[in-house]
Write a protein that holds these residues in place. Sequence first.
Motif, PDB file in Angstrom:
ATOM      1  N   SER A  15      -3.800  -1.387   5.959  1.00 25.68           N
ATOM      2  CA  SER A  15      -3.163  -0.026   5.546  1.00 25.68           C
ATOM      3  C   SER A  15      -4.308   1.208   5.466  1.00 25.68           C
ATOM      4  O   SER A  15      -5.158   0.766   5.437  1.00 25.68           O
ATOM      5  CB  SER A  15      -2.273  -0.327   4.380  1.00 25.68           C
ATOM      6  OG  SER A  15      -3.104  -1.496   3.579  1.00 25.68           O
ATOM      7  N   PHE A  16      -3.358   2.277   5.228  1.00 25.48           N
ATOM      8  CA  PHE A  16      -3.794   3.171   5.039  1.00 25.48           C
ATOM      9  C   PHE A  16      -3.494   4.021   3.512  1.00 25.48           C
ATOM     10  O   PHE A  16      -2.487   4.522   3.408  1.00 25.48           O
ATOM     11  CB  PHE A  16      -3.903   4.381   6.240  1.00 25.48           C
ATOM     12  CG  PHE A  16      -4.701   4.001   7.550  1.00 25.48           C
ATOM     13  CD1 PHE A  16      -6.347   4.266   7.675  1.00 25.48           C
ATOM     14  CD2 PHE A  16      -3.501   3.587   8.338  1.00 25.48           C
ATOM     15  CE1 PHE A  16      -6.365   3.741   8.898  1.00 25.48           C
ATOM     16  CE2 PHE A  16      -4.980   2.419   9.634  1.00 25.48           C
ATOM     17  CZ  PHE A  16      -6.187   2.804   9.837  1.00 25.48           C
ATOM     18  N   ASP A  17      -4.588   4.312   2.580  1.00 19.22           N
ATOM     19  CA  ASP A  17      -3.941   5.245   1.663  1.00 19.22           C
ATOM     20  C   ASP A  17      -3.663   6.995   2.298  1.00 19.22           C
ATOM     21  O   ASP A  17      -4.986   6.852   2.511  1.00 19.22           O
ATOM     22  CB  ASP A  17      -4.843   4.889   0.449  1.00 19.22           C
ATOM     23  CG  ASP A  17      -4.281   3.959  -1.135  1.00 19.22           C
ATOM     24  OD1 ASP A  17      -3.616   4.731  -1.076  1.00 19.22           O
ATOM     25  OD2 ASP A  17      -5.805   3.547  -1.044  1.00 19.22           O
ATOM     26  N   THR A  18      -2.814   6.823   2.012  1.00 20.79           N
ATOM     27  CA  THR A  18      -2.477   8.760   2.459  1.00 20.79           C
ATOM     28  C   THR A  18      -2.002   9.660   1.176  1.00 20.79           C
ATOM     29  O   THR A  18      -1.722   9.076   0.094  1.00 20.79           O
ATOM     30  CB  THR A  18      -2.533   9.180   4.269  1.00 20.79           C
ATOM     31  OG1 THR A  18      -0.758   8.550   3.132  1.00 20.79           O
ATOM     32  CG2 THR A  18      -2.154   7.873   4.712  1.00 20.79           C
ATOM     33  N   ASP A  19      -2.280  10.746   1.134  1.00 21.41           N
ATOM     34  CA  ASP A  19      -1.765  11.700   0.246  1.00 21.41           C
ATOM     35  C   ASP A  19      -0.054  11.801   0.293  1.00 21.41           C
ATOM     36  O   ASP A  19       0.140  11.443  -0.871  1.00 21.41           O
ATOM     37  CB  ASP A  19      -1.798  12.632   0.237  1.00 21.41           C
ATOM     38  CG  ASP A  19      -3.205  13.044   0.589  1.00 21.41           C
ATOM     39  OD1 ASP A  19      -4.083  12.405   0.558  1.00 21.41           O
ATOM     40  OD2 ASP A  19      -3.719  14.520   0.971  1.00 21.41           O
ATOM     41  N   ASP A  20       0.881  10.467   1.220  1.00 17.58           N
ATOM     42  CA  ASP A  20       2.225  10.596   0.773  1.00 17.58           C
ATOM     43  C   ASP A  20       2.049   8.832   0.492  1.00 17.58           C
ATOM     44  O   ASP A  20       3.473   8.443   0.140  1.00 17.58           O
ATOM     45  CB  ASP A  20       2.811  10.302   2.645  1.00 17.58           C
ATOM     46  CG  ASP A  20       2.855  12.370   3.178  1.00 17.58           C
ATOM     47  OD1 ASP A  20       2.815  13.367   1.710  1.00 17.58           O
ATOM     48  OD2 ASP A  20       3.072  11.929   3.746  1.00 17.58           O
ATOM     49  N   GLY A  21       1.438   8.292   0.294  1.00 19.56           N
ATOM     50  CA  GLY A  21       1.600   6.985   0.232  1.00 19.56           C
ATOM     51  C   GLY A  21       0.991   5.880   1.244  1.00 19.56           C
ATOM     52  O   GLY A  21       0.336   6.226   2.152  1.00 19.56           O
ATOM     53  N   LEU A  22       0.966   4.527   1.199  1.00 19.91           N
ATOM     54  CA  LEU A  22       0.560   3.991   1.773  1.00 19.91           C
ATOM     55  C   LEU A  22       0.744   3.983   3.522  1.00 19.91           C
ATOM     56  O   LEU A  22       2.881   3.924   3.377  1.00 19.91           O
ATOM     57  CB  LEU A  22       0.385   2.474   0.982  1.00 19.91           C
ATOM     58  CG  LEU A  22      -0.541   1.418   1.730  1.00 19.91           C
ATOM     59  CD1 LEU A  22      -2.024   1.827   1.067  1.00 19.91           C
ATOM     60  CD2 LEU A  22      -0.336   0.077   0.555  1.00 19.91           C
ATOM     61  N   VAL A  23       0.226   3.753   4.232  1.00 21.84           N
ATOM     62  CA  VAL A  23       0.579   3.590   5.772  1.00 21.84           C
ATOM     63  C   VAL A  23       0.671   1.686   6.116  1.00 21.84           C
ATOM     64  O   VAL A  23      -0.710   1.791   6.450  1.00 21.84           O
ATOM     65  CB  VAL A  23      -0.057   4.683   6.683  1.00 21.84           C
ATOM     66  CG1 VAL A  23       0.327   4.158   8.338  1.00 21.84           C
ATOM     67  CG2 VAL A  23       0.389   5.352   6.265  1.00 21.84           C
ATOM     68  N   GLN A  24       1.807   1.310   6.614  1.00 24.44           N
ATOM     69  CA  GLN A  24       1.198  -0.248   6.830  1.00 24.44           C
ATOM     70  C   GLN A  24       1.289   0.086   8.371  1.00 24.44           C
ATOM     71  O   GLN A  24       2.165   0.174   8.964  1.00 24.44           O
ATOM     72  CB  GLN A  24       2.451  -0.564   6.348  1.00 24.44           C
ATOM     73  CG  GLN A  24       2.822  -1.268   5.196  1.00 24.44           C
ATOM     74  CD  GLN A  24       2.275  -2.568   4.507  1.00 24.44           C
ATOM     75  OE1 GLN A  24       1.170  -3.190   5.903  1.00 24.44           O
ATOM     76  NE2 GLN A  24       1.800  -2.920   3.905  1.00 24.44           N
ATOM     77  N   ALA A  25       0.004   0.134   8.969  1.00 23.21           N
ATOM     78  CA  ALA A  25      -0.208  -0.058  10.455  1.00 23.21           C
ATOM     79  C   ALA A  25      -0.004  -1.001  10.851  1.00 23.21           C
ATOM     80  O   ALA A  25       0.764  -1.198  11.652  1.00 23.21           O
ATOM     81  CB  ALA A  25      -1.264   0.505  11.012  1.00 23.21           C
TER      82      ALA A  25
END
Lengths: 339, 365
Positions: A15-25
């Motif tokens: 997963s990636f931490d982004t400004d919009d929230g956690l992206v579950q890749a």
Amino acid sequence: MTTEPLLSVRDLTVSFDTDDGLVQAVNGVSFDVHPGETLAVVGESGSGKSVTAMATMRLLPRSARISGSITFDGRDLLSLSDREMRRIQGEDIAMIFQDPMTALNPVFTVGNQLAEAIRIHHPDVSKKAASERSIELLEIVGIPEPRIRVENYPHEFSGGMRQRAMIAMAIANQPKLLIADEPTTALDVTIQAQVIEVMRKAQEATGAAMILITHDLGLVAGVAERVQVMYGGRLFETGDTGTIYYRSRNPYTQGLMRSIPTFAKRTDERLSPIPGSPPSAINLPAGCSFRPRCEFAEAICRDEEPALRPLDPAGAHQSRCHFAEELPDFSQRTAEVAG
Amino acid sequence: MTATERDTLPGATGAPPVLEVTDLVKYYPIRAGIMRKQVGSVHAVDGVSFALGATETLGIVGESGCGKTTLGRTLLRLVEPTSGQVLFNGEDVVGASSSRMRELRQDMQMVFQDPFASLNPRMPVQDIISEPLQIHGTDKKEARIKARALLDAVGLSPEHGNRYPHEFSGGQRQRIGIARSLAVNPELVVLDEPVSALDVSVQAQVLNLLEDLQEEFQLSYLFIAHDLSVVRHISDRVAVMYLGQIVELADRDELYEAPAHPYTHSLLSAVPVADPEMERSRERIILEGDLPSPANPPTGCRFHTRCPIAQDNCVTDVPPLAEVRPGHWASCHYALGPDETLVQRVKDLGREVHIANSDTGVTTA
Ligand SMILES: Nc1ncnc2c1ncn2[C@@H]1O[C@H](COP(=O)(O)OP(=O)(O)OP(=O)(O)O)[C@@H](O)[C@H]1O
Ligand SMILES: Nc1ncnc2c1ncn2[C@@H]1O[C@H](COP(=O)(O)OP(=O)(O)OP(=O)(O)O)[C@@H](O)[C@H]1O
Ligand code: SF4
Ligand SMILES: [Mg+2]
Ligand SMILES: [Mg+2]
């Protein structure tokens, strides 16, 4: 399969931490790759194919949170030091990237970069020998006049030539595992056939395995032994190539196969894509992530996430769908060719 | 240019064209050595002529390096042509001043082949898309609203607007490029491999979208792609390029079903099909010899070094791009007839042709 797997991925989650929230890749992905085999990975754009590959190469940015295990040749890649990992990158596992410009440095000539790729793992090779080998590699991947072209900078190559230069770089050290991420996207069919031939020969000569990530289902049909289908960060179906094309037991795979524009057919009719949009990697729907787009969905699909289940005793064919067994038969046969 | 000359441009239909291209040439210098001295030039586009009608889609196919991208870029003067003429709605593009060119670019847009290299990495995606609008005078708030609508139209969610290009997958970036080019309501869009990084389902969505937009906004497309199935689907007409030149141009179905140029025949035989059994038993014509260097193109017919039906005069005489059947142009001294196959012609000549197939390997017929 009886051989020990060369690569064994278990429960990989990224997963990636982004400004919009956690992206579950990538979401709990497990699979094996055996020596000498070609495994194709296909699926939705944004479904986590490249991220899975980058995790295996340990090339993800620091913002990535990774869990699970990746075992290559008996070693746990996720616990290696950066230094140990660098020795494996490009020598034992090589990657052909989707975007050639990310792999080629614009300020060095193609020849310099090829020679460097060789000498970084084989410092004993002389500069002259490395430069001769670079020309040979460019010739192998079908660049005309390699002796002149070796002095070009990447921006002086066409899109397809850059991709071939990158393939040359990847096969330079005869890796055990070749991860090819859209290796032929920029290539026309005649060069594509040549490049695939190059990769197969390199594979035969060294017994290397290949993970082929691609959207080109025609290419997959010709070269892969097994196919793995991804959707929304998960594996949705996996099986032998023939099984996936002729006997798919998954609504997403079937929808994908139906979207292919057929070459031999007179086509004024509209294409039939899967309706709706892919799931947001931030808010995955509850239950089955394909549910909002699935024509077979029922109440259970909202309440329970289906597991990736084996459909035969050996587990060669697996599908993630509550109704895998009940789905209507489906076969991607290019009917118009017969008629 | 007189009306009759216009009508003789390959692809001219009699209807007023949006784009008329005559003898377009682009050479790139080749430099070598420490001094980067010019030692030759790459003939990337070498005498291309065609017409593109309003709301028409012309597909451009051809081998990697044959000059497709260069052609698209020179038409929009993103690279300066070496010589030749380009008329956009009758207006001279090559001679246009730089301020006029900026105005023209609002009507002539390009979607780039390499989506990552063409997106500013430091800008959030909604600004990337709304930037061309703001350059052409739309206020910021309105431009952002439009950007969100465009994101939606290409199958991305508006929440994506705040993110940066590196946070997107390859296919997502490609759609951002399409959204950006459509923001300013252009008349002509050059699409350079616009769907090559998309999965087939999203690809089908984008192709349907391009068709809808074309109808709604009366767009004309120059559609560059190496995927011959996609090109067949979207194009009205298709041009085949080889080493910087158009070697064949015809209506879509005519080109695929009754190609006249031997190169087109071999190209079509190499298209992979998404059916494992068929794909593994399919027979491909293998061309002899390497792709010649565009720095030193062969004399006569540029295809003669690989052509299985070449004759002596092919080495010396340049075949013109001529109308071999009504609306069907090809440049070959020995163009094939509508019902003729290349393999048959080769056999009639008493020659051999190599045919490949992944089950049986290479055979000779
Ligand atoms: N560095 C990053 N930061 C945030 N999100 C990312 C990052 N890299 C990838 N993602 C997201 O992770 C998801 C998976 O991306 P990935 O590149 O693996 O897709 P893919 O299956 O390779 O798609 P494509 O076929 O379009 O190349 C996407 O939603 C993408 O936006
Ligand atoms: N800036 C440049 N400087 C020098 N040579 C160039 C430059 N750009 C392109 N070329 C050369 O011009 C020729 C045509 O390139 P172009 O990019 O137009 O090909 P293409 O048909 O788009 O190929 P592809 O299908 O691989 O994208 C190639 O030989 C390429 O190396
Ligand atoms: S579980 Fe339900 S929603 Fe998911 S793929 Fe199967 S039928 Fe469709
Ligand atoms: Mg990818
Ligand atoms: Mg190109």
